[in-house]
Design a protein around this motif. Structure first.
Motif, short mmCIF file in Angstrom:
data_model
loop_
_atom_site.label_atom_id
_atom_site.label_comp_id
_atom_site.label_asym_id
_atom_site.label_seq_id
_atom_site.Cartn_x
_atom_site.Cartn_y
_atom_site.Cartn_z
N ASP A 23 -45.79 -15.11 59.63
CA ASP A 23 -46.41 -15.13 60.29
C ASP A 23 -47.79 -14.86 59.37
O ASP A 23 -47.93 -14.75 58.53
N ASP A 24 -47.93 -17.02 58.40
CA ASP A 24 -49.76 -16.63 57.13
C ASP A 24 -50.22 -16.60 57.92
O ASP A 24 -51.36 -17.49 57.77
N ARG A 25 -50.44 -16.77 59.47
CA ARG A 25 -51.91 -17.18 59.27
C ARG A 25 -53.28 -16.81 59.09
O ARG A 25 -52.66 -14.82 58.64
N ARG A 26 -54.47 -17.29 58.99
CA ARG A 26 -54.81 -16.75 57.91
C ARG A 26 -56.51 -17.32 58.88
O ARG A 26 -56.79 -17.67 59.34
N PRO A 27 -57.57 -16.64 58.19
CA PRO A 27 -59.14 -17.26 58.72
C PRO A 27 -59.27 -19.42 58.69
O PRO A 27 -58.97 -18.90 57.46
N SER A 28 -59.90 -19.61 59.75
CA SER A 28 -60.09 -20.71 59.19
C SER A 28 -61.14 -21.32 58.27
O SER A 28 -61.60 -20.15 57.93
N ALA A 29 -61.19 -22.23 57.92
CA ALA A 29 -62.36 -22.57 56.88
C ALA A 29 -63.94 -22.13 57.36
O ALA A 29 -65.20 -21.93 56.93
N ALA A 30 -64.16 -22.50 57.96
CA ALA A 30 -65.35 -22.21 59.44
C ALA A 30 -65.30 -20.80 58.79
O ALA A 30 -66.34 -19.95 58.85
N GLU A 31 -64.24 -19.80 59.39
CA GLU A 31 -64.38 -17.79 59.90
C GLU A 31 -64.55 -17.67 57.98
O GLU A 31 -65.70 -16.48 57.91
N GLU A 32 -64.52 -18.47 57.20
CA GLU A 32 -64.64 -17.78 56.43
C GLU A 32 -65.95 -18.32 55.50
O GLU A 32 -66.49 -17.47 54.29
N ALA A 33 -66.32 -19.40 55.47
CA ALA A 33 -67.50 -19.57 55.47
C ALA A 33 -68.64 -18.85 56.51
O ALA A 33 -69.58 -18.67 55.69
N ARG A 34 -68.89 -18.72 57.79
CA ARG A 34 -69.53 -17.63 58.50
C ARG A 34 -69.00 -16.29 57.32
O ARG A 34 -70.30 -15.65 57.43
N GLU A 169 -69.72 -27.65 63.82
CA GLU A 169 -69.92 -27.46 65.16
C GLU A 169 -68.23 -25.81 64.91
O GLU A 169 -69.38 -24.93 65.90
N ALA A 170 -67.36 -26.85 64.49
CA ALA A 170 -66.97 -25.43 64.24
C ALA A 170 -67.59 -24.05 63.54
O ALA A 170 -67.44 -22.89 63.73
N TYR A 171 -68.03 -24.37 62.06
CA TYR A 171 -69.17 -23.27 61.50
C TYR A 171 -70.28 -22.71 62.68
O TYR A 171 -69.95 -20.83 62.76
N ALA A 172 -70.77 -23.12 63.43
CA ALA A 172 -71.98 -22.84 64.57
C ALA A 172 -70.72 -21.41 65.43
O ALA A 172 -71.49 -20.45 65.41
N VAL A 173 -69.48 -21.76 65.83
CA VAL A 173 -68.99 -20.68 66.42
C VAL A 173 -68.28 -19.79 65.83
O VAL A 173 -67.83 -18.84 67.07
N ALA A 174 -68.11 -20.21 64.52
CA ALA A 174 -67.55 -19.05 64.16
C ALA A 174 -68.28 -17.44 63.95
O ALA A 174 -69.26 -17.36 64.06
N GLU A 175 -66.64 -16.18 64.08
CA GLU A 175 -67.85 -15.46 63.15
C GLU A 175 -67.05 -14.83 62.31
O GLU A 175 -66.07 -15.12 61.79
N PRO A 176 -67.77 -13.44 62.01
CA PRO A 176 -67.43 -13.49 60.07
C PRO A 176 -66.21 -12.23 60.44
O PRO A 176 -66.22 -12.01 61.29
N ASP A 177 -65.67 -12.36 59.63
CA ASP A 177 -64.55 -11.89 59.10
C ASP A 177 -64.88 -10.31 59.55
O ASP A 177 -65.43 -9.69 58.81
N PRO A 178 -64.29 -9.13 61.27
CA PRO A 178 -64.99 -8.47 60.80
C PRO A 178 -64.12 -7.18 59.72
O PRO A 178 -64.57 -5.71 59.81
N VAL A 179 -63.26 -7.63 59.20
CA VAL A 179 -62.44 -6.16 58.01
C VAL A 179 -62.73 -6.77 56.65
O VAL A 179 -63.00 -5.89 55.88
N SER A 180 -62.92 -8.24 55.74
CA SER A 180 -62.75 -8.27 54.43
C SER A 180 -64.06 -7.88 53.96
O SER A 180 -63.83 -7.03 52.94
N PRO A 181 -65.10 -7.40 54.36
CA PRO A 181 -66.23 -6.68 53.79
C PRO A 181 -66.13 -5.49 53.76
O PRO A 181 -66.82 -4.62 53.14
#
Length: 266
Positions: A23-34, A169-181
């Motif tokens: 399973d190599d799922r990772r945050p999308s570019a929009a999630e990474e940016a947010r 549009e993807a950036y606007a609806v993405a959420e910041p990652d709650p774990v990495s920070p």
């Protein structure tokens, strides 16, 4: 004699996985940016002078649902630039300590800035103050203007070899990652006390059955990034949790499940 980068074939090769990555799922570019946008309150603003020349300035910002909120003085060159031409971009670097600065995550947000009105102005002021508490000392000065960036383009770079674009549009609806920070302590703990489990994850779940050791480099809501040592060289892989998590407090349980799955085989 002048030197250049040479043939790309001269670079050390990264050994490919020998078995499927589970399973190599990772945050999308929009999630990474947010996530990067939410990780700091400092950026480099690129504006345009009256003559059309690019002008880079250090600025601070808050976020209004992902949209950067600036508060700049018209006494500053960039303040006057925005008055004349609302096209702008922001370069934001994730506040991580890296030996090589180019290995750090960063984003570029590009678009136009607008003066918010009515209820949005009130919300923008609060967003800027939440991100930059010191702004309460100058926010109401007559020469300062609050601007909201309408993001139109997003580019994310996660370090060497990791980059992608995201739509506005993807950036606007993405959420910041709650774990990495807030994952630094957990990552240090995994590397210090659970190196055998990390190596097992790389072998059984990450596609490197020849891994002799592994080190966790990053953690997010979907999984772990591992640096893997093999007899074929250094490689990088991804191991995903059974299900995404919503806080760093859930990281221990998620990694325990990964370790059990790795030790028990797939």
């Amino acid at each position: 004699m002048a030197l250049d980068h040479g043939d790309p074939g001269d670079a050390p090769s990264i050994p490919p996985p020998l078995s499927p990555v589970v399973d190599d799922r990772r945050p999308s570019a929009a999630e990474e940016a947010r996530t990067i946008a939410a990780s700091t309150n400092m950026a480099t603003l690129a504006s345009l002078t009256a003559g059309g020349d690019p002008w880079a300035s250090f600025v601070t910002y808050g976020l209004l649902e992902g949209a950067p909120v600036l508060c700049v003085s018209r006494m500053a060159e960039h303040g006057r630039n925005l008055d004349g031409d609302q096209r702008a971009s922001l370069s934001i670097v994730a506040p991580r300590s890296q030996t090589d600065p180019l290995a750090s995550g960063r984003i570029t947000l590009a678009g136009v800035v607008e003066r918010p009105q009515g209820d949005e102005l009130s919300a923008a002021r609060e967003a800027h103050l939440a991100g930059v508490p010191a702004a309460r000392y100058y926010l109401d000065y007559s020469d300062f203007t609050v601007w909201v960036m309408r993001v139109q383009r997003v580019r994310w770079v996660g370090g060497y070899g990791r980059m992608d674009s995201a739509t506005a549009e993807a950036y606007a609806v993405a959420e910041p990652d709650p774990v990495s920070p807030t994952s630094a302590y957990a990552i240090d703990h995994l590397n210090a006390d659970h190196s055998a489990s990390l190596a097992a994850m790389a072998r059984e779940l990450g596609g490197y059955p020849d891994a002799t050791s592994a080190e966790c480099e990053a953690a997010d809501r979907y999984g772990l990034d591992l640096k893997v040592l093999t007899p074929r060289g250094v490689a990088y892989t991804r191991v995903g949790y059974a299900t995404p998590i919503d806080s760093a407090a859930e990281l221990r349980a998620a990694t325990v499940e990964l370790a059990k799955r790795a030790v028990g085989g797939r």
